[in-house]
Design a protein around this motif. Structure first.
Motif, PDB file in Angstrom:
ATOM      1  N   ILE A  80       0.832  -1.212   0.000  1.00 30.28           N
ATOM      2  CA  ILE A  80       0.000   0.000   0.000  1.00 30.28           C
ATOM      3  C   ILE A  80       0.863   1.257   0.000  1.00 30.28           C
ATOM      4  CG2 ILE A  80      -1.628   1.365   1.389  1.00 30.28           C
ATOM      5  CD1 ILE A  80      -2.962  -1.209   2.210  1.00 30.28           C
ATOM      6  N   GLU A  81       1.940   1.253   0.831  1.00 26.16           N
ATOM      7  CA  GLU A  81       2.805   2.440   0.925  1.00 26.16           C
ATOM      8  C   GLU A  81       3.383   2.826  -0.435  1.00 26.16           C
ATOM      9  OE1 GLU A  81       3.840   0.178   4.827  1.00 26.16           O
ATOM     10  OE2 GLU A  81       2.930  -0.275   2.897  1.00 26.16           O
ATOM     11  N   LYS A  82       3.772   1.813  -1.211  1.00 27.17           N
ATOM     12  CA  LYS A  82       4.422   2.088  -2.499  1.00 27.17           C
ATOM     13  C   LYS A  82       3.417   2.448  -3.592  1.00 27.17           C
ATOM     14  CE  LYS A  82       8.530  -0.681  -1.683  1.00 27.17           C
ATOM     15  NZ  LYS A  82       9.199  -1.959  -1.926  1.00 27.17           N
ATOM     16  N   ARG A  83       2.164   1.988  -3.429  1.00 27.04           N
ATOM     17  CA  ARG A  83       1.177   2.202  -4.497  1.00 27.04           C
ATOM     18  C   ARG A  83       0.856   3.671  -4.725  1.00 27.04           C
ATOM     19  NH1 ARG A  83      -3.425  -2.082  -3.212  1.00 27.04           N
ATOM     20  NH2 ARG A  83      -1.952  -3.223  -1.905  1.00 27.04           N
ATOM     21  N   GLY A  84       0.848   4.467  -3.658  1.00 25.50           N
ATOM     22  CA  GLY A  84       0.608   5.906  -3.815  1.00 25.50           C
ATOM     23  C   GLY A  84       1.676   6.543  -4.682  1.00 25.50           C
ATOM     24  N   LYS A  85       2.942   6.198  -4.418  1.00 25.14           N
ATOM     25  CA  LYS A  85       4.059   6.748  -5.199  1.00 25.14           C
ATOM     26  C   LYS A  85       3.962   6.314  -6.663  1.00 25.14           C
ATOM     27  CE  LYS A  85       7.235   6.701  -1.253  1.00 25.14           C
ATOM     28  NZ  LYS A  85       8.431   6.074  -0.666  1.00 25.14           N
ATOM     29  N   ILE A  86       3.590   5.046  -6.874  1.00 29.16           N
ATOM     30  CA  ILE A  86       3.493   4.521  -8.242  1.00 29.16           C
ATOM     31  C   ILE A  86       2.377   5.224  -9.005  1.00 29.16           C
ATOM     32  CG2 ILE A  86       2.835   2.462  -9.562  1.00 29.16           C
ATOM     33  CD1 ILE A  86       4.457   0.872  -7.388  1.00 29.16           C
ATOM     34  N   GLN A  87       1.244   5.449  -8.330  1.00 25.15           N
ATOM     35  CA  GLN A  87       0.151   6.163  -8.994  1.00 25.15           C
ATOM     36  C   GLN A  87       0.545   7.604  -9.304  1.00 25.15           C
ATOM     37  OE1 GLN A  87      -3.928   5.519  -7.715  1.00 25.15           O
ATOM     38  NE2 GLN A  87      -3.309   3.695  -6.620  1.00 25.15           N
ATOM     39  N   ALA A  88       1.407   8.177  -8.465  1.00 22.61           N
ATOM     40  CA  ALA A  88       1.913   9.530  -8.751  1.00 22.61           C
ATOM     41  C   ALA A  88       2.753   9.528 -10.023  1.00 22.61           C
ATOM     42  CB  ALA A  88       2.742  10.032  -7.578  1.00 22.61           C
ATOM     43  N   VAL A  89       3.531   8.447 -10.230  1.00 22.30           N
ATOM     44  CA  VAL A  89       4.318   8.315 -11.468  1.00 22.30           C
ATOM     45  C   VAL A  89       3.385   8.258 -12.675  1.00 22.30           C
ATOM     46  CG1 VAL A  89       5.867   6.788 -12.775  1.00 22.30           C
ATOM     47  CG2 VAL A  89       6.278   7.193 -10.344  1.00 22.30           C
ATOM     48  N   PHE A  90       2.333   7.430 -12.578  1.00 21.15           N
ATOM     49  CA  PHE A  90       1.377   7.324 -13.680  1.00 21.15           C
ATOM     50  C   PHE A  90       0.701   8.667 -13.967  1.00 21.15           C
ATOM     51  CE2 PHE A  90       0.605   2.517 -12.796  1.00 21.15           C
ATOM     52  CZ  PHE A  90       1.760   2.216 -13.492  1.00 21.15           C
ATOM     53  N   SER A  91       0.361   9.386 -12.902  1.00 19.66           N
ATOM     54  CA  SER A  91      -0.276  10.695 -13.068  1.00 19.66           C
ATOM     55  C   SER A  91       0.667  11.672 -13.763  1.00 19.66           C
ATOM     56  CB  SER A  91      -0.681  11.272 -11.707  1.00 19.66           C
ATOM     57  OG  SER A  91      -1.524  10.380 -11.029  1.00 19.66           O
ATOM     58  N   SER A  92       1.955  11.604 -13.411  1.00 23.32           N
ATOM     59  CA  SER A  92       2.953  12.482 -14.038  1.00 23.32           C
ATOM     60  C   SER A  92       3.067  12.191 -15.528  1.00 23.32           C
ATOM     61  CB  SER A  92       4.317  12.289 -13.371  1.00 23.32           C
ATOM     62  OG  SER A  92       4.241  12.585 -12.005  1.00 23.32           O
ATOM     63  N   ILE A  93       2.918  10.917 -15.882  1.00 25.88           N
ATOM     64  CA  ILE A  93       2.976  10.538 -17.305  1.00 25.88           C
ATOM     65  C   ILE A  93       1.822  11.190 -18.062  1.00 25.88           C
ATOM     66  CG2 ILE A  93       2.727   8.599 -18.920  1.00 25.88           C
ATOM     67  CD1 ILE A  93       4.151   6.880 -16.750  1.00 25.88           C
ATOM     68  N   TRP A  94       0.622  11.160 -17.473  1.00 26.47           N
ATOM     69  CA  TRP A  94      -0.532  11.804 -18.109  1.00 26.47           C
ATOM     70  C   TRP A  94      -0.305  13.303 -18.263  1.00 26.47           C
ATOM     71  CZ3 TRP A  94      -4.613   9.764 -20.583  1.00 26.47           C
ATOM     72  CH2 TRP A  94      -4.871   8.406 -20.410  1.00 26.47           C
ATOM     73  N   ALA A  95       0.262  13.916 -17.206  1.00 28.01           N
ATOM     74  CA  ALA A  95       0.528  15.365 -17.255  1.00 28.01           C
ATOM     75  C   ALA A  95       1.551  15.692 -18.331  1.00 28.01           C
ATOM     76  CB  ALA A  95       1.025  15.841 -15.900  1.00 28.01           C
ATOM     77  N   LEU A  96       2.626  14.902 -18.382  1.00 28.29           N
ATOM     78  CA  LEU A  96       3.685  15.107 -19.373  1.00 28.29           C
ATOM     79  C   LEU A  96       3.141  14.915 -20.784  1.00 28.29           C
ATOM     80  CD1 LEU A  96       6.755  15.706 -19.258  1.00 28.29           C
ATOM     81  CD2 LEU A  96       7.141  13.238 -19.476  1.00 28.29           C
ATOM     82  N   SER A  97       2.266  13.918 -20.932  1.00 25.83           N
ATOM     83  CA  SER A  97       1.690  13.635 -22.257  1.00 25.83           C
ATOM     84  C   SER A  97       0.798  14.762 -22.750  1.00 25.83           C
ATOM     85  CB  SER A  97       0.884  12.332 -22.206  1.00 25.83           C
ATOM     86  OG  SER A  97       1.717  11.256 -21.879  1.00 25.83           O
ATOM     87  N   SER A  98       0.150  15.470 -21.799  1.00 28.02           N
ATOM     88  CA  SER A  98      -0.715  16.586 -22.200  1.00 28.02           C
ATOM     89  C   SER A  98       0.093  17.716 -22.829  1.00 28.02           C
ATOM     90  CB  SER A  98      -1.519  17.105 -21.003  1.00 28.02           C
ATOM     91  OG  SER A  98      -0.660  17.715 -20.062  1.00 28.02           O
TER      92      SER A  98
END
Length: 441
Positions: free
Chosen positions: A124-142
């Motif tokens: 669980i602790e690591k999943r928040g960080k991983i989802q932040a990485v995925f979110s950054s990818i969406w932001a970068l892609s925009s």
């Protein structure tokens, strides 16, 4: 652990393809129409992809509980890649629309299955960080997406917006090959009758958001949905077991995320439009405002796993919904007077709430569910988020189009979102603090 990170690389690439596709298409679509003709079909380039990718989300989740995540993700990426090749060689608008449908059928599994694998592999602790990485990818892609789209259109040909997916798709599958799933999956009979009833009813309801006379789509869609619910009650192995909603954690988090997506999450689609038309800003500057959401999202998502362990789910849902509502109230009251940097600051706060709530919502959908339905539970929440966003954006579009000025239209949009956000606050108090095993996860 190295093998896990190798798989994680594949999941990152999967997210990148999905994110780039939507952003590149928006830039290149006018050129595609000019080349292929068929302007009257323009909206269907996006609509058919949205329909196919939304309706199949719960199916991928259900099948992943039966056959494993790896196989399904490889199939979905393969289908998306084949659809991309076909789109790249299309020579008419009708062909392109059909092939976009195939692409969408693959895309429906890519993000949900990636999130399910993250839930299987990481704490669980690591999943928040991983989802932040995925979110950054969406932001970068925009930001990168429109630039890449312009490059392909001007320097090469629009067909490369699809061909670029081929090496990325192959790289994803290669990254997934070494992944060995640790659990045994239970194969049961597939309720195709239930799936098709569900798919047709949801397709009709989603089409209602894309047509000028939606009444009959809504009537027949709801009728088929009611028939689907009756059929599922009698089915021994239902496609969508209604009993899943007897789990209070799953029911309340799903309801929360659907209404949350219906409220302020959709307003970000219209803020650049408001800045362009209401404040006469350039497309570039108005688009950059969305970086505030991405920045806040990262701050909210990264520590979410640790916060779940420390505070539990209920408190975080309450804090996140109140923060969204208060920042939304500021937007409603002062949208006309806000400077660019004031708006940027408020949207960072709202992005923080989005990041926090989407991360803990995904984790809750996995931790409140038994392993046998973890895939279905995760994908069901993502499906309901998509539905909430689609309906919300449609309603907001109607509100803006029926208002005399864009500034007044935005105030009305924020008022609508505020009304819905009150519902999310009420639901947040009904979410359990802990997962059924007595822990916070």
């Amino acid at each position: 652990m190295n093998k896990n990170m190798y798989v994680f690389g594949g999941l990152v690439i999967t997210t990148l393809i999905s994110a780039l596709d939507s952003n590149i298409m928006q830039t290149a679509s006018p050129t595609i129409v000019n080349t292929l003709g068929g302007m009257e079909y323009f909206a269907w380039i996006f609509a058919v992809y949205m329909l196919a990718s939304t309706v199949t989300v719960p199916l991928y989740g259900k099948l992943s509980d039966m056959y494993g995540r790896k196989k399904l993700l490889m199939i979905s990426v393969g289908l998306f890649t084949v659809g991309s090749i076909l789109c790249g060689i299309a020579n008419s608008m009708v062909m392109l629309i059909i092939f976009r449908g195939i692409q969408g059928l693959g895309a429906g599994g890519m993000i949900p299955l990636s999130m399910i694998i993250v839930g299987d592999l990481f704490t669980i602790e690591k999943r928040g960080k991983i989802q932040a990485v995925f979110s950054s990818i969406w932001a970068l892609s925009s930001i990168i997406g429109p630039i890449l789209g312009s490059f392909f259109v001007e320097e090469l040909t629009w067909r490369w917006i699809f061909f670029i997916n081929i090496p990325i798709g192959i790289a994803t599958i290669l990254c997934l090959i070494p992944y060995k799933e640790q659990r045994e999956f239970t194969k049961t009979q597939i309720d195709y009758k239930g799936f098709f009833l569900f798919a047709i009813s949801i397709t009709l309801l989603l089409l209602a958001t894309n047509v000028s006379s939606p009444l009959w789509y809504i009537v027949f869609g709801l009728l088929l949905l009611i028939i689907f619910l009756f059929v599922e009650k009698k089915e021994p192995s239902p496609f969508l077991p209604i009993t899943i909603f007897k789990n209070k954690g799953i029911l309340m988090t799903n309801l929360f995320m659907m209404f949350y997506s219906l409220s302020f999450f959709g307003t970000t689609n219209f803020i650049p439009l408001f800045l362009q038309e209401g404040k006469h800003m350039s497309i570039y500057k108005s688009g950059l405002i969305l970086l505030s959401i991405a920045l806040g999202w990262t701050f909210g998502s990264t520590p979410s796993g640790k916060w779940i362990i420390r505070f539990g789910y209920k408190k975080l849902f309450i804090i996140g919904s109140f923060t969204t509502t208060l920042s939304g109230l500021l937007l409603f009251l002062f949208i006309r007077e806000l400077s660019y940097f004031q708006l940027f600051a408020i949207l960072i706060v709202q992005g923080f709430s989005f990041g926090l709530l989407f991360a803990i919502g995904t984790i809750a959908s996995q931790e409140f569910a038994d392993f046998e339905i973890k895939g279905l539970s995760t994908s069901l929440q993502m499906f309901l988020r998509n539905i909430g966003t689609s309906v919300g954006v449609t309603i907001m579009g109607v509100i803006i189009n029926q208002t005399a000025s864009i500034a007044l239209g935005m105030k009305n949009v924020f008022l609508f979102a505020l009304c819905i956000s009150v519902i999310t606050i009420l639901i947040s108090f009904l979410i359990p603090a802990k997962a059924p095993d007595g822990s916070h996860g």
